[in-house]
Design a protein around this motif. Sequence first.
Motif, mmCIF file in Angstrom:
data_model
loop_
_atom_site.group_PDB
_atom_site.id
_atom_site.type_symbol
_atom_site.label_atom_id
_atom_site.label_comp_id
_atom_site.label_asym_id
_atom_site.label_seq_id
_atom_site.Cartn_x
_atom_site.Cartn_y
_atom_site.Cartn_z
ATOM 1 N N ASN A 13 0.835 -1.218 0.000
ATOM 2 C CA ASN A 13 0.000 0.000 0.000
ATOM 3 C C ASN A 13 0.868 1.266 0.000
ATOM 4 N N LYS A 14 1.909 1.250 -0.852
ATOM 5 C CA LYS A 14 2.835 2.373 -0.907
ATOM 6 C C LYS A 14 2.976 2.919 -2.324
ATOM 7 N N LEU A 15 1.860 3.090 -2.998
ATOM 8 C CA LEU A 15 1.872 3.594 -4.361
ATOM 9 C C LEU A 15 2.159 5.095 -4.393
ATOM 10 N N PRO A 16 2.907 5.554 -5.408
ATOM 11 C CA PRO A 16 3.052 7.011 -5.585
ATOM 12 C C PRO A 16 1.712 7.605 -6.033
ATOM 13 N N ASN A 17 1.619 8.923 -6.096
ATOM 14 C CA ASN A 17 0.317 9.527 -6.447
ATOM 15 C C ASN A 17 0.170 9.811 -7.943
ATOM 16 N N PHE A 18 1.128 9.340 -8.743
ATOM 17 C CA PHE A 18 0.917 9.363 -10.200
ATOM 18 C C PHE A 18 1.616 8.155 -10.808
ATOM 19 N N MET A 19 0.959 7.549 -11.793
ATOM 20 C CA MET A 19 1.444 6.295 -12.377
ATOM 21 C C MET A 19 1.108 6.240 -13.856
ATOM 22 N N LEU A 20 1.988 5.606 -14.612
ATOM 23 C CA LEU A 20 1.713 5.226 -15.995
ATOM 24 C C LEU A 20 1.749 3.714 -16.079
ATOM 25 N N ILE A 21 0.650 3.102 -16.545
ATOM 26 C CA ILE A 21 0.679 1.673 -16.854
ATOM 27 C C ILE A 21 0.384 1.527 -18.335
ATOM 28 N N ARG A 22 1.157 0.684 -18.998
ATOM 29 C CA ARG A 22 1.034 0.548 -20.454
ATOM 30 C C ARG A 22 1.131 -0.912 -20.860
ATOM 31 N N SER A 23 0.364 -1.282 -21.885
ATOM 32 C CA SER A 23 0.361 -2.664 -22.361
ATOM 33 C C SER A 23 -0.407 -2.712 -23.679
ATOM 34 N N ASN A 24 -0.194 -3.799 -24.429
ATOM 35 C CA ASN A 24 -1.030 -4.036 -25.609
ATOM 36 C C ASN A 24 -2.134 -5.045 -25.291
ATOM 37 N N ASP A 25 -2.364 -5.249 -23.996
ATOM 38 C CA ASP A 25 -3.424 -6.137 -23.529
ATOM 39 C C ASP A 25 -4.349 -5.322 -22.617
ATOM 40 N N GLU A 26 -5.571 -5.051 -23.097
ATOM 41 C CA GLU A 26 -6.490 -4.200 -22.339
ATOM 42 C C GLU A 26 -6.852 -4.810 -20.987
ATOM 43 N N PHE A 27 -6.924 -6.149 -20.933
ATOM 44 C CA PHE A 27 -7.286 -6.787 -19.670
ATOM 45 C C PHE A 27 -6.246 -6.533 -18.597
ATOM 46 N N LEU A 28 -4.964 -6.682 -18.948
ATOM 47 C CA LEU A 28 -3.894 -6.439 -17.975
ATOM 48 C C LEU A 28 -3.944 -4.998 -17.472
ATOM 49 N N ASN A 29 -4.120 -4.054 -18.393
ATOM 50 C CA ASN A 29 -4.253 -2.657 -17.993
ATOM 51 C C ASN A 29 -5.420 -2.481 -17.028
ATOM 52 N N GLU A 30 -6.543 -3.069 -17.388
ATOM 53 C CA GLU A 30 -7.788 -2.871 -16.616
ATOM 54 C C GLU A 30 -7.671 -3.395 -15.193
ATOM 55 N N ILE A 31 -7.080 -4.592 -15.043
ATOM 56 C CA ILE A 31 -7.043 -5.185 -13.706
ATOM 57 C C ILE A 31 -6.087 -4.421 -12.787
ATOM 58 N N TYR A 32 -4.959 -3.947 -13.327
ATOM 59 C CA TYR A 32 -4.041 -3.180 -12.491
ATOM 60 C C TYR A 32 -4.567 -1.768 -12.236
ATOM 61 N N ALA A 33 -5.224 -1.183 -13.221
ATOM 62 C CA ALA A 33 -5.836 0.135 -13.009
ATOM 63 C C ALA A 33 -6.871 0.058 -11.896
ATOM 64 N N SER A 34 -7.662 -1.000 -11.896
ATOM 65 C CA SER A 34 -8.689 -1.179 -10.876
ATOM 66 C C SER A 34 -8.081 -1.260 -9.476
ATOM 67 N N GLU A 35 -6.983 -2.013 -9.346
ATOM 68 C CA GLU A 35 -6.323 -2.147 -8.038
ATOM 69 C C GLU A 35 -5.730 -0.821 -7.565
ATOM 70 N N ILE A 36 -5.086 -0.099 -8.480
ATOM 71 C CA ILE A 36 -4.462 1.176 -8.124
ATOM 72 C C ILE A 36 -5.514 2.182 -7.676
ATOM 73 N N LEU A 37 -6.605 2.288 -8.428
ATOM 74 C CA LEU A 37 -7.662 3.250 -8.101
ATOM 75 C C LEU A 37 -8.330 2.911 -6.774
ATOM 76 N N GLU A 38 -8.467 1.635 -6.496
ATOM 77 C CA GLU A 38 -9.084 1.214 -5.236
ATOM 78 C C GLU A 38 -8.217 1.619 -4.045
ATOM 79 N N ILE A 39 -6.897 1.463 -4.198
ATOM 80 C CA ILE A 39 -5.987 1.851 -3.112
ATOM 81 C C ILE A 39 -5.995 3.369 -2.927
ATOM 82 N N TRP A 40 -5.947 4.090 -4.021
ATOM 83 C CA TRP A 40 -5.952 5.548 -3.937
ATOM 84 C C TRP A 40 -7.230 6.093 -3.298
ATOM 85 N N SER A 41 -8.368 5.518 -3.676
ATOM 86 C CA SER A 41 -9.638 6.024 -3.138
ATOM 87 C C SER A 41 -9.787 5.666 -1.661
#
Length: 332
Positions: A13-41
């Motif tokens: 639970n030590k994420l910075p307050n700005f992140m870039l995640i990149r991939s050519n797989d939308e699912f991988l992006n989506e699942i990590y984006a979901s986790e990051i946003l949940e921690i931030w909120s």
Amino acid sequence: MYKKDLDALISANKLPNFMLIRSNDEFLNEIYASEILEIWSAGELSKDEIYKIYYDEYDFENIKGYLEPSLFSSKNIVHLKTDKLVKTKELKEIISILLKNSDNFFLYELFEGRDFKISNDFIKVFDGNFVRLFKPANPNEAIQILNKKALNLGLKINQNAIFEIYKIHNENLSLSSCELEKFASLNLELNLENVKENVFGLSEISFEEIFNKIINLKDFRNEFFIYIQSGSYNENELLGYLYASFFRIFQIHSYIKINGKLDIKEILGYIPPPQIQANLKNDALKFNTIKFREIFIFLNELDYDLKTKKDLNKTYFMLSALIKLQKLLAQK
């Protein structure tokens, strides 16, 4: 950073307050984006209170305005999901706002299409707070990612059921993820019986069926032609499946030869269903080390030919190569 570094930050639970995640797989992006946003909120903001900007909706001035101090909320989260690059100058200004206020958060979720190029200047703006996600290198990594998805959906983890879904969909993460969402929406228990009754591949034939026929020296041509009718068929992916499957049984072969015993979890990092374990062991003991070397040389040469030969009917070339491969397997 690497994916393992991001996993560690998420776990701690030590994420910075700005992140870039990149991939050519939308699912991988989506699942990590979901986790990051949940921690931030962190329970302070609902999903509806996150400022979401998708694809062509990007507006630099709107984002700047949103990240300004607010009388109504001490925390502001912006989630940009796009397949385009924001101007580096604008990105620097957005991040300068974030550096001044740790209650502001910015997630840049970038989908990379073919021939996508990113400059070093663009990457440097994130000061190390970026990760590029790749398709899992082995089933164990894929199953771990699908486990996360299942947990996020409130499903009880069943390794064998998830492995079966992944196999049915020819190791396609996005399709496997959709199946998990279906299980959650229908309130179905995640078990092998429900998977067999409710999960169907897009193709009537799976890669595993073709591979089993090839390695057992059976006629696979009908299955091959049914398989290539699948909209997801691709010669390079098929070759990748072949290489991964042979490498998996080579790992087992080598382990047994060195240790004189079989420990499937230590070799693969996960435990497949019993029947699959038995099949893997039988396949691994069919060939000697020299034969495995011949197989990998053959696959490397096939890969080279597919990428370099011009005016090639790749479908028939692949079929011809698979028949030659079967002849190679049959030689003593």
